[in-house]
Scaffold this active site. Sequence first.
Site: not given
Ligand code: M6R
Length: 607
Positions: A2, A99, A480, A487
């Site tokens: 949010c 939020n 990765e 995704e």
């Molecule tokens: O902001 P962060 O690096 O902590 O986020 C972690 C994951 O949520 C983030 O890497 C997520 O997997 C992405 N969508 C990957 O592309």
Amino acid sequence: MCGIVGYSGIRPAAPILLEGLKRLEYRGYDSAGISVGHEGKLTVVKKKGKIKKLREAVPPKIQGVYGIGHTRWATHGQVNDENAHPHSDQSGNITICHNGIIENFNILKSKLLEEGYIFVSETDSEVIAHLVSKFYDGDLEQAVKTALGLLEGTYGILCMHADEPGRIIGARNGSPLVLGIGEGEMFLASDVTAMMAYTKHVVYIEDGEVVDVTPEGYHTSDLNNRTISKKIQHISWELDEIEKDGYETFMLKEIFEQPRSITRGMRGRLDKENGAAHLGGLNLTSQELLNIERIKIIAAGTSFHAGLVAAHLLESLARIPCTAELASEVRYRNPIVEKNSLYFAVSQSGETADTLYAMRELKRKGARVLGICNVVGSTIARESDGGVYIHSGPEIAVASTKAFTSQLTAFYLFTVIMARMRHLSLKDGMVFVRELGEIPSIIEKVLEKDSEIKILAKKYAGAKDFLFMGRGINYPVALEGALKLKEISYIHAEGYSAAEIKHGPIALINEETPSMFLIPNDELREKTISNMKEIKARKGPVIALAVDGDSEVGDVADDVIYIPRTHDLLYPLVMVVPLQLFSYHCARELGRDVDQPRNLAKSVTVE
Ligand code: M6R
């Protein structure tokens, strides 16, 4: 997830709120709304769907120079207009945006229902509007504070009252809130990108703090009315960094930015002469660095994959035992904090709840936790004991790309420091640092293959399933690659160690299930080629990522993307780029919303 925005000043509020919400779109949302105050009345407009729909629903002549707005990512209750924020009390005199998650909302709601309050949404957030209304006796700030005292859970909130024109009360506990200071106008948002077009002077509101905002100024205090003085900080990001700059999407822009973002992350930190590196923010003396016997990395998603690469790297080059673990798993298994261990919390946003809560648990047990973050002033960055800003610039696309390579860059620098204090000689250090410094120009060459990769993506985008195989330091890169593909294209994809496929996943192989093999010219090359032959023998289509001139790979694979040679331990930085481009073009071929894939949020602030 949010997003919240607030404005109080001299200009019409609605366009500023809508613009701010548009800037927060990247965080992921499913509905949006605004509330604007004018002549003792608060008008609320909210809509399921994109900001465009909200914009169409806002009356063009709406008046008012103060207001609040919200993008919702549903947690409690369906995605519909009623559950969208802002929420109002029964009289319509109070509106709030929230939020986070109110964990005890059921108890609070039952009590309020008994007292005759009528709820119109299924959300946890609506209780806040009714509680503020219940406690309001002419002082909005005090009513908000009394209401907050009853809440359990996390919040970043904004609240207005029709009888107090221009006044917005903001509060934070676990969900980010930033105040932007303009000339005779004030901005509030969960994220600086929402206000960068107007001001670069900001104040980060901390957990437990309440900010009382009017166009003329602000006052920060805690729930017990103790004044808190705050430091005004300057945002270093530029506005063009949060715009597409001629690219069709933010993701493509960010993939192409990598030579520059990596260079930025290394600037002033590489010491070529001594085959070493400097990182100013570690807050550790040389002796403390020398005493470290074990390193543990916690993170989620792409940042976790960066952590896995780093673990391999630190063990290989610095000979320090190192593991990476999913932050979501760390918190609840009562982790053991060992003496002389150093922890890293890796997070692009610096707000990921899983990583933040795991970090707090580790700190509670006495761990020293350093942050590797992109967003300056983010919660993980502020709560860590020191760390490294990766300086990759704002990452807007939900799929992380440039942050991954910048996180790796930070770990390469840290590893060089640790390795040079231990076993790495001056000569080998100089070679490694020189090759690290050449990575941006190698990535430039990989990016020149964009159209070639696009043709390959067209050929393979129809696949239902995809496997990514790598070994050693490139195994996390395979993970990765699979994460990126699933995704943004929604093609089912899995990453494996190439050696592991014969222990099960090979059963999936047929003519319709392609595999992407990562084959650098390292000690595992031949074994990986054998694994690739096993797939070909079962009629599985194969794309290989191989090093220029490796014709043997070309003889086996159906398609090959060639990349320039580099140091064995630096391939992750190079190999990931064609995988990002491949996923990107598959997703575009399938007509996906690449920057805002379904169900995903940029910053995952709930557990
Ligand atoms: O902001 P962060 O690096 O902590 O986020 C972690 C994951 O949520 C983030 O890497 C997520 O997997 C992405 N969508 C990957 O592309």
